[in-house]
Each structure stands twice: as C-alpha cells, then as structure tokens.
Write a protein that holds these residues in place. Structure first.
Motif, PDB file in Angstrom:
ATOM      1  N   ILE A   1       0.841  -1.207   0.000  1.00  0.00           N
ATOM      2  CA  ILE A   1       0.000   0.000   0.000  1.00  0.00           C
ATOM      3  C   ILE A   1       0.876   1.257   0.000  1.00  0.00           C
ATOM      4  CG2 ILE A   1      -1.699   1.330   1.307  1.00  0.00           C
ATOM      5  CD1 ILE A   1      -2.832  -1.287   2.359  1.00  0.00           C
ATOM      6  N   PHE A   2       1.919   1.233   0.822  1.00  0.00           N
ATOM      7  CA  PHE A   2       2.787   2.412   0.901  1.00  0.00           C
ATOM      8  C   PHE A   2       3.714   2.524  -0.308  1.00  0.00           C
ATOM      9  CE2 PHE A   2       1.169   2.519   5.116  1.00  0.00           C
ATOM     10  CZ  PHE A   2       1.322   3.829   5.538  1.00  0.00           C
ATOM     11  N   LEU A   3       4.053   1.401  -0.905  1.00  0.00           N
ATOM     12  CA  LEU A   3       4.825   1.468  -2.147  1.00  0.00           C
ATOM     13  C   LEU A   3       3.992   2.090  -3.260  1.00  0.00           C
ATOM     14  CD1 LEU A   3       6.624  -2.011  -2.117  1.00  0.00           C
ATOM     15  CD2 LEU A   3       7.615   0.238  -1.634  1.00  0.00           C
ATOM     16  N   LEU A   4       2.712   1.712  -3.310  1.00  0.00           N
ATOM     17  CA  LEU A   4       1.806   2.305  -4.296  1.00  0.00           C
ATOM     18  C   LEU A   4       1.606   3.789  -4.012  1.00  0.00           C
ATOM     19  CD1 LEU A   4      -0.069   1.873  -6.713  1.00  0.00           C
ATOM     20  CD2 LEU A   4      -1.898   1.254  -5.112  1.00  0.00           C
ATOM     21  N   LEU A   5       1.496   4.142  -2.730  1.00  0.00           N
ATOM     22  CA  LEU A   5       1.378   5.552  -2.337  1.00  0.00           C
ATOM     23  C   LEU A   5       2.602   6.336  -2.800  1.00  0.00           C
ATOM     24  CD1 LEU A   5       0.085   7.908  -0.769  1.00  0.00           C
ATOM     25  CD2 LEU A   5       1.184   7.013   1.304  1.00  0.00           C
ATOM     26  N   MET A   6       3.783   5.738  -2.637  1.00  0.00           N
ATOM     27  CA  MET A   6       5.020   6.413  -3.031  1.00  0.00           C
ATOM     28  C   MET A   6       5.065   6.621  -4.541  1.00  0.00           C
ATOM     29  SD  MET A   6       7.617   7.700  -1.503  1.00  0.00           S
ATOM     30  CE  MET A   6       8.464   8.912  -2.518  1.00  0.00           C
ATOM     31  N   ILE A   7       4.591   5.648  -5.301  1.00  0.00           N
ATOM     32  CA  ILE A   7       4.550   5.782  -6.761  1.00  0.00           C
ATOM     33  C   ILE A   7       3.624   6.922  -7.167  1.00  0.00           C
ATOM     34  CG2 ILE A   7       3.816   4.652  -8.898  1.00  0.00           C
ATOM     35  CD1 ILE A   7       4.766   2.007  -7.679  1.00  0.00           C
ATOM     36  N   CYS A   8       2.464   7.001  -6.523  1.00  0.00           N
ATOM     37  CA  CYS A   8       1.523   8.102  -6.810  1.00  0.00           C
ATOM     38  C   CYS A   8       2.139   9.447  -6.454  1.00  0.00           C
ATOM     39  CB  CYS A   8       0.228   7.893  -6.023  1.00  0.00           C
ATOM     40  SG  CYS A   8      -0.758   6.480  -6.569  1.00  0.00           S
ATOM     41  N   ASP A   9       2.842   9.509  -5.321  1.00  0.00           N
ATOM     42  CA  ASP A   9       3.499  10.752  -4.926  1.00  0.00           C
ATOM     43  C   ASP A   9       4.534  11.175  -5.964  1.00  0.00           C
ATOM     44  OD1 ASP A   9       2.067  10.916  -2.577  1.00  0.00           O
ATOM     45  OD2 ASP A   9       3.585   9.915  -1.363  1.00  0.00           O
TER      46      ASP A   9
END
Length: 463
Positions: free
Chosen positions: A110-118
């Motif tokens: 979830i946080f890896l996906l969040l980082m990609i979006c950021d």
C-alpha cells in the motif's frame, strides 16, 4: 519579469500550496480506502483530521528542509530529488506511526503504491510549474564585473543555471566605476566578483540609489562583519565580532549530541560496516581501514580512519594528492563506497573518541593545509572548532570546491553556530549522499598544488 516581480512570492506560495494539497489528498484517499481498512484502525472525524494534520506537518517540514519548494532557486532535477526524498521520509515515518497505532505493520504494498503516486504528482507538478515559472520569470540579463582574472571561474557555475542567469556582458573593473554604472542601467542586475572593497562599496551604494539588483561574491571580512552582534550602548551603532569560536555551553551541547548520535549510528550501521569491510578485503586482500593524519581544533593532529578506497600503493612516492575527477588509484569497490560516503563510517569512532565532531570543517592533511596557508593564511581559521564528519562546506559546496570558497563556508558555520544548525546540517547530509557533484574529485588540471595555487592567487601573489 519586472511586472510580476512583486507577485513572485505569492505565485511561489500558491504553487507550493497546490503541491501540498495534492499530496495530502492522495494520502487521505489511501487512508480511507486502503490503510485504515487493512489495519482495522477506525477514527471519527476529528481523529481523521489529526491523521491528516500530522502528515501535513511532516510533509511541510521535510520538503522545506530539503528545498523541495525552491523551484527557481534550485534546478528542476534537484527540486524533484528533494521532494521525492522528503516523501520517502514522510511515508516511512507514517508507516511506523500507523504500525504503533494498530499494533501491527500495514501492508507494505500500500505504501509502495502511495510512493509511486506521490512521485507521479511530483514529476507532473514540477514540470508544469517549471514551464510557468520560466515564462513569467525568464533568465535575468546580467552585467559581470571582475577584478582578478581568476574571478571569471564563476562563469562556469553560472552557465549551469542558464534558466536563471544570462551573462550578457563581462567587463573588468579597470574600465572605471562611472562606466560600469552607466552600463548597469541596461541590465537586470550586476555581479561583482573579487573587486577591491572600496570600489565595490561605491558601486553598491550607487546601485542602491538606482534600485539595481547586485550580486556579490563575499570576502572573508564580509562574512565576519555579516555575523557580528549589533550593540546599541551608545548613540553610535557598534558591531561586535567576537571571533573566539564556540562558548563553553555550546561546546557541551555539541559534545552531548556527538556522543548520542555517534553511538546510535555505530549500532545501526554495523551491518553495513561488516559488509563493506568484507568487500574491501576480498577485492585485493589489502588492509580494510586506511589511517591518515589530519588536523582538528587548534591545529591538533590525530589519525582519521576510513575504509580504504584506493590501491595500497596510492601514494607510494610519499606525495600528498587530492583525488582527481577520474583517479585511477580508486578501486571499483572504492568508487561505490566513496559515492555513497560509506568510506567515512569508521570516523564515527573518531567522533566518539572526541577527535572530531559530527558537524564541523572537514579535517585537512597537515601537508595540504600547509600548502594552502602559504597563499591563504586565513585558512587556519577553520581550526577554531573541531573537525567534522560533515560540514557546512560539504552541504553547500562540493568536493572540488576551491580552498578559498571552503574557508568562507566554514567561517560562516563557525560564526553562526547553533545546536539547531547542527541538527539541520545532519538532516541535509542525507540529501547530498547520492548527489554526484558532492563527491566529484578535483579536475585533472588542478591535481598539483602549483596549478591550484596559480588559479587562486592574485597578481600580487595573495589570495
């Protein structure tokens, strides 16, 4: 540009506000849809506001600290790097924070996906804003005035920022102050490089009267005066420059910080230290550590420890040399550990022993310092404080920054020292670890002391 100049701060704040809103909005979307349901942590409205508030505060702190809002001041690539690094810290701390609240670790994907979006938001925002900023604020047309010929080396630095500065004319101070002031009316600003103080002050006052922007390369005396304390004991203002280094209470606080952080880092870095030692040993079966005599406070000599990054016979002729840009003496393992600054980790023991501090001027070899002092006597002023693992000159300069400029940066640190500044410089050190220019060697033409001496001496042989 002049039409929008007074609105520059408003434009900049608006663009920064949009970036923060976008990043916080994405995080809250993840919080409601993925993070909160996966951890079983549910909050009412005010609880969600607290979560959003904490994330926003951390975002503002790290992005501001690393210069992520400074598009225009820093080049676009630097800004993107600063913003991404900031979000790595923010999302990592948030991950730990949520793990403590939920008593279990959230799903890492979830946080890896969040980082990609950021990262996508950062890339899009920075590029769009860069185009808008460039159209509203094109490069300033500047007149460069120099004294000594070596001052023209600043041209190479200015050409790296052609998005901001455009040098349209270069003149020597020998043409006269009045001619320079007449020319200055046709440009957006004037750059004064290494010209006599009396002449510089005359031009500065005249440009002030005409509201002409002036850029100056400071002299050592400027740094000392700039950081003086204002006194109003009499009706005549006084400037007090103590020039005595750190006070006893500052030294005590600095030492406490050194002990705490060095112990913590030694424990955390122990796996990296072990792997690095094995890699250095396995490459050529030579020694793991390299011991070298350096100078610290008051000229005291000590041995600094580093992981060996060069061949065993790097200085078999006994002559001290700075590492050059493409130095063949550096081993493949050495290139990697120098690039990431891992070779400096053994110096944490120097800090713990008290030979060095975490933050301070980088320690020079006695032979090299002696060469610098021949034409730059003030170079020994760096020894008013302990040598450091990282320093002001390392954060705001480069490995191949000239000795004169390093001295000015180090004196700025000594004259402005505070506990908060040390904390700030330690955080900023993380940013420069992977920046290529911070580890570049000196140019091949500058390897020998003679070449560096001639490049930084004036006509009278003085720096």
């Amino acid at each position: 540009m002049k039409k929008y100049e007074r609105y520059k701060r408003i434009i900049h704040l608006t663009a920064s506000f949009i970036l923060v809103i976008l990043l916080v909005a994405v995080y809250m979307r993840f919080w409601y849809k993925l993070i909160s349901p996966s951890t079983g942590v549910w909050y009412w409205r005010r609880g969600n506001w607290v979560i959003m508030g904490l994330y926003t505060i951390m975002l503002l702190f790290f992005v501001t600290m690393y210069g992520g809002f400074r598009l225009g001041d820093l080049e676009k690539g630097n800004v993107i790097y600063s913003q991404i690094l900031s979000m790595v810290f923010v999302n990592f701390i948030t991950y730990i924070q949520i793990a403590l609240l939920a008593y279990k670790f959230p799903k890492i994907w979830i946080f890896l996906l969040l980082m990609i979006c950021d990262m996508m938001i950062i890339a899009v925002w920075t590029n769009i804003y860069a185009v808008i900023y460039q159209r509203i604020f094109p490069p300033r047309r500047l007149l460069l005035v120099y004294g000594q010929p070596h001052a023209l080396e600043i041209l190479g630095k200015l050409r790296q920022r052609e998005d901001r500065y455009k040098i349209e004319k270069i003149v020597s101070i020998e043409i006269g102050e009045e001619s320079i002031l007449t020319m200055a009316d046709d440009y957006d600003g004037v750059i004064l490089c290494d010209i006599p103080t009396s002449v510089r002050n005359f031009i500065l006052k005249a440009c002030f009267q005409k509201s002409i922007r002036v850029y100056m390369t400071p002299k050592i005396s400027d740094i000392l005066v700039r950081n003086s304390t204002e006194m109003h004991t009499f009706d005549t203002p006084l400037l007090l420059s103590r020039n005595s280094g750190l006070t006893p209470e500052q030294q005590f606080g600095k030492r406490c910080l050194d002990i705490f952080v060095s112990v913590l880092m030694i424990v955390l870095a122990s796996p990296i230290v072990l792997l690095t030692g094995m890699a250095v040993k396995m490459y050529d079966k030579g020694s793991i550590l390299y011991k070298q005599k350096r100078l610290t406070i008051n000229g005291k000599e000590f041995y600094v420890y580093k992981f060996r990054s060069m061949r065993m016979d790097a200085e078999k002729d006994g002559i001290a040399r700075l590492a050059s840009e493409h130095d063949e003496r550096i081993t493949p393992v050495g290139k990697l550990i120098r690039m990431t600054r891992i070779d400096e980790l053994p110096q944490l023991w120097n800090v713990l022993k008290g030979d060095m501090s975490l933050v301070g001027p980088r320690p020079e070899r006695p032979e090299i310092a002696a060469e610098y002092e021949k034409w730059l006597p003030q170079f020994k002023s760096r020894l008013k404080v302990k040598a450091g693992l990282t320093g002001y000159a390392q954060i705001y300069g480069k490995y191949n920054t000239t000795p004169y400029d390093k001295l000015k940066l180090d004196l700025t640190y000594i004259q402005n020292y505070s506990f908060v500044m040390d904390l700030k410089l330690l955080l900023l050190t993380v940013k420069i670890l992977f920046m290529k220019e911070s580890t570049e060697g000196v140019a091949s033409s500058e390897e020998a002391f003679g070449d560096r001496d001639e490049a930084w001496k004036g006509k009278d042989g003085k720096a």
